[in-house]
Scaffold this motif. Structure first.
Motif, PDB file in Angstrom:
ATOM      1  N   ASN A 140       0.825  -1.206   0.000  1.00 13.91           N
ATOM      2  CA  ASN A 140       0.000   0.000   0.000  1.00 13.91           C
ATOM      3  C   ASN A 140       0.858   1.253   0.000  1.00 13.91           C
ATOM      4  O   ASN A 140       1.977   1.252   0.520  1.00 13.91           O
ATOM      5  N   HIS A 141       0.286   2.344  -0.559  1.00 11.16           N
ATOM      6  CA  HIS A 141       1.018   3.600  -0.706  1.00 11.16           C
ATOM      7  C   HIS A 141       0.229   4.771  -0.133  1.00 11.16           C
ATOM      8  O   HIS A 141      -0.993   4.700   0.028  1.00 11.16           O
ATOM      9  N   THR A 142       0.959   5.861   0.131  1.00 11.88           N
ATOM     10  CA  THR A 142       0.362   7.070   0.708  1.00 11.88           C
ATOM     11  C   THR A 142       1.027   8.298   0.080  1.00 11.88           C
ATOM     12  O   THR A 142       1.850   8.186  -0.829  1.00 11.88           O
ATOM     13  N   LEU A 143       0.707   9.456   0.621  1.00 12.71           N
ATOM     14  CA  LEU A 143       1.338  10.705   0.197  1.00 12.71           C
ATOM     15  C   LEU A 143       2.853  10.712   0.408  1.00 12.71           C
ATOM     16  O   LEU A 143       3.550  11.566  -0.149  1.00 12.71           O
ATOM     17  N   MET A 144       3.365   9.774   1.203  1.00  9.21           N
ATOM     18  CA  MET A 144       4.798   9.722   1.430  1.00  9.21           C
ATOM     19  C   MET A 144       5.568   9.206   0.217  1.00  9.21           C
ATOM     20  O   MET A 144       6.794   9.267   0.192  1.00  9.21           O
ATOM     21  N   SER A 145       4.846   8.698  -0.798  1.00  9.77           N
ATOM     22  CA  SER A 145       5.489   8.440  -2.092  1.00  9.77           C
ATOM     23  C   SER A 145       4.548   8.944  -3.175  1.00  9.77           C
ATOM     24  O   SER A 145       4.303  10.145  -3.261  1.00  9.77           O
ATOM     25  N   ASP A 146       3.993   8.074  -3.988  1.00  9.58           N
ATOM     26  CA  ASP A 146       3.150   8.542  -5.096  1.00  9.58           C
ATOM     27  C   ASP A 146       1.675   8.259  -4.877  1.00  9.58           C
ATOM     28  O   ASP A 146       0.889   8.272  -5.820  1.00  9.58           O
ATOM     29  N   GLY A 147       1.265   8.028  -3.632  1.00  8.88           N
ATOM     30  CA  GLY A 147      -0.140   7.845  -3.331  1.00  8.88           C
ATOM     31  C   GLY A 147      -0.829   9.167  -3.052  1.00  8.88           C
ATOM     32  O   GLY A 147      -0.196  10.223  -2.951  1.00  8.88           O
ATOM     33  N   ASP A 148      -2.150   9.102  -2.890  1.00  9.21           N
ATOM     34  CA  ASP A 148      -2.948  10.311  -2.670  1.00  9.21           C
ATOM     35  C   ASP A 148      -3.406  10.480  -1.225  1.00  9.21           C
ATOM     36  O   ASP A 148      -3.917  11.538  -0.870  1.00  9.21           O
ATOM     37  N   GLY A 149      -3.261   9.432  -0.406  1.00  2.00           N
ATOM     38  CA  GLY A 149      -3.900   9.441   0.896  1.00  2.00           C
ATOM     39  C   GLY A 149      -2.987   9.798   2.050  1.00  2.00           C
ATOM     40  O   GLY A 149      -1.767   9.581   2.018  1.00  2.00           O
ATOM     41  N   ASP A 150      -3.601  10.315   3.098  1.00  2.00           N
ATOM     42  CA  ASP A 150      -2.919  10.657   4.346  1.00  2.00           C
ATOM     43  C   ASP A 150      -2.491   9.364   5.029  1.00  2.00           C
ATOM     44  O   ASP A 150      -3.337   8.525   5.376  1.00  2.00           O
ATOM     45  N   PRO A 151      -1.205   9.155   5.252  1.00  2.00           N
ATOM     46  CA  PRO A 151      -0.763   7.898   5.873  1.00  2.00           C
ATOM     47  C   PRO A 151      -1.348   7.658   7.251  1.00  2.00           C
ATOM     48  O   PRO A 151      -1.478   6.509   7.685  1.00  2.00           O
ATOM     49  N   ALA A 152      -1.746   8.720   7.943  1.00  3.46           N
ATOM     50  CA  ALA A 152      -2.315   8.561   9.275  1.00  3.46           C
ATOM     51  C   ALA A 152      -3.662   7.847   9.246  1.00  3.46           C
ATOM     52  O   ALA A 152      -4.132   7.366  10.287  1.00  3.46           O
ATOM     53  N   LEU A 153      -4.277   7.754   8.073  1.00  4.99           N
ATOM     54  CA  LEU A 153      -5.599   7.133   7.958  1.00  4.99           C
ATOM     55  C   LEU A 153      -5.551   5.701   7.430  1.00  4.99           C
ATOM     56  O   LEU A 153      -6.555   4.997   7.462  1.00  4.99           O
ATOM     57  N   ALA A 154      -4.405   5.266   6.940  1.00  5.89           N
ATOM     58  CA  ALA A 154      -4.344   4.025   6.166  1.00  5.89           C
ATOM     59  C   ALA A 154      -4.603   2.778   7.002  1.00  5.89           C
ATOM     60  O   ALA A 154      -5.409   1.914   6.631  1.00  5.89           O
ATOM     61  N   PHE A 155      -3.928   2.643   8.139  1.00  4.52           N
ATOM     62  CA  PHE A 155      -4.077   1.413   8.913  1.00  4.52           C
ATOM     63  C   PHE A 155      -5.503   1.261   9.445  1.00  4.52           C
ATOM     64  O   PHE A 155      -6.052   0.156   9.465  1.00  4.52           O
ATOM     65  N   ALA A 156      -6.132   2.356   9.868  1.00  7.40           N
ATOM     66  CA  ALA A 156      -7.506   2.279  10.355  1.00  7.40           C
ATOM     67  C   ALA A 156      -8.461   1.895   9.242  1.00  7.40           C
ATOM     68  O   ALA A 156      -9.406   1.122   9.454  1.00  7.40           O
ATOM     69  N   SER A 157      -8.227   2.401   8.033  1.00  2.55           N
ATOM     70  CA  SER A 157      -9.076   2.059   6.901  1.00  2.55           C
ATOM     71  C   SER A 157      -8.999   0.573   6.587  1.00  2.55           C
ATOM     72  O   SER A 157     -10.021  -0.085   6.345  1.00  2.55           O
TER      73      SER A 157
END
Length: 409
Positions: free
Chosen positions: A75-92
């Motif tokens: 999975n990816h987040t804003l910390m690379s080329d994703g669009d999402g806030d990493p703080a929300l990923a694990f809960a989702s």
């Protein structure tokens, strides 16, 4: 359990079927909170036309000592080329019914659209905060990303490497071998170099534990076939690698774990903790699927998938436990036995089966024909969007893959 033997004629593809099918025990339908391996049943993700619901029981009908958890390890987040806030990923991902989840943002050259040191540290902090031993396992990882050679996920390391430090497959393998972690080949066949054409390096055979067969909604069995590439599965296993087979969502948006139809990995663990998840990954005790709530367990002559099968030549009896809960009971599916070919897998047996049952069947295997065997579960009513050779039995819709068995004398 009562077994009834059924000899059949030939399948439409010309392969023989020798099938021994037995009904499984009763289904457990206890309600379950999402993201907990203590619940009696797995969870199903919501789909475009389907509400979230109850999947299969977590208990295997053919082996003992482990329980089923569902994982998304890419999975990816804003910390690379994703669009999402990493703080929300694990809960989702926990809300989506996953029991094990990893963030694996890209490591690139000079952190361009990739992890920085502070972001790597933050990934670890987020994983530690979300980790709930026994209930939900949150993992920090990264994706080494080379535009030509391919992408490799790495998990369970204290550090990460990028293209400045590890600019080739050889250097990456050296790093992985000394890291103490485990790694896997991502979306194999997508990048033209295909990991130096899967050049085998014996020293890192053990930590290279994964090969993605489902990425997002795609089946990678024949990826690249239309442009002249061989099957990535065949190329990887024929080269000598011994990975298990995984499914991942490779999420780049904000919908981690949702909707139905994205790749997942079913892991058989003794406990849902980081230590035991890592142990299951090292043992290749897992399967690939793109169907949430699915249970798949399989043995060959009593040996569980992902392990060495001591055999030179002879009959091998497979037992397959396949279920997805009450809604799938009796659903017609197929088991395809995949064996080594030069370009595409050879399929000596195709069996018509039903979900919600334990299926046992016997196939003669000879190590002279190749040193691995995989079982593919498919839906014959739907086409494979990435087909292989004309009229190949696997040109239908893949539901799941077992990890391989590796034949040794």
């Amino acid at each position: 359990m009562t077994h009834t033997h059924a000899e059949t004629g030939h399948t439409p593809t010309g392969t023989s079927r020798r099938t021994l099918i037995a009904a499984a025990g009763g289904l457990l339908t206890l309600a379950a909170a999402p993201g907990t391996a203590h619940a009696a049943t797995t969870s199903r993700a919501a789909g475009p036309n389907q509400a979230a619901g109850t999947g299969a029981s977590r208990a295997s009908l053919i082996t003992q000592g482990t329980t089923l958890v569902h994982a998304d390890l890419h999975n990816h987040t804003l910390m690379s080329d994703g669009d999402g806030d990493p703080a929300l990923a694990f809960a989702s991902m926990r809300e989506a019914g996953l029991d094990v989840a990893a963030l694996t943002d890209h490591s690139t050259l000079f952190s361009i659209e990739g992890l920085s040191r502070s972001e790597w540290d933050r990934t670890g902090q987020l994983a530690d905060a979300a980790d709930d031993p026994g209930q939900y396992t949150a993992i920090r990882g990264f994706e080494w990303s080379h535009p030509l050679l391919g992408h490799v996920n790495v998990w369970f390391t204290g550090n990460y490497t990028d293209l400045l430090q590890s600019s080739s497959m050889s250097r990456l393998y050296d790093w992985i071998g000394s890291s103490g972690g485990v790694a896997g080949f991502n979306h194999p066949g997508r990048e033209v170099g295909r990991f130096d054409n899967f050049r085998y390096v014996a020293g890192v055979r053990e930590p290279m534990i994964g090969l993605e067969m489902f990425n997002r909604g795609d089946d990678y069995l024949f990826d690249g076939w239309g442009s002249g590439q061989t099957s990535p599965l065949v190329a990887c296993l024929n080269a000598g690698w011994r990975p298990g087979l995984t499914g991942v969502s490779d999420e780049h948006g904000t919908n981690w774990g949702f909707p139905e139809g994205k790749g997942r990995t079913g892991l058989w663990v003794t406990q849902n903790t980081r230590q035991e998840v890592l142990a299951a990954m090292r043992a290749r005790r897992f399967f690939a699927t793109r169907v949430s709530g699915l249970r798949l367990d399989a043995t060959a002559n009593g040996v569980r998938m992902g392990a060495v099968l001591r055999l030179t030549r002879g009959d091998v009896t497979f037992s397959v436990d396949l279920d997805r809960g009450p809604d799938w009971v009796g659903r017609p599916l197929r088991i395809q036995v995949l064996r080594p070919g030069s370009d595409a897998p050879v399929v000596p047996e195709v069996l018509e089966i039903e979900a919600g049952r334990v299926t046992s069947f016997t196939v003669p295997l000879d190590i002279a024909d190749g040193h691995w065997v995989v079982l593919r579960i498919s839906d014959p009513t739907q086409p494979n969007a990435s087909p292989g050779p004309a009229n190949h039995p696997c040109n239908d819709w893949g539901v799941a893959y077992t990890s391989p068995w590796f034949l040794q004398p």
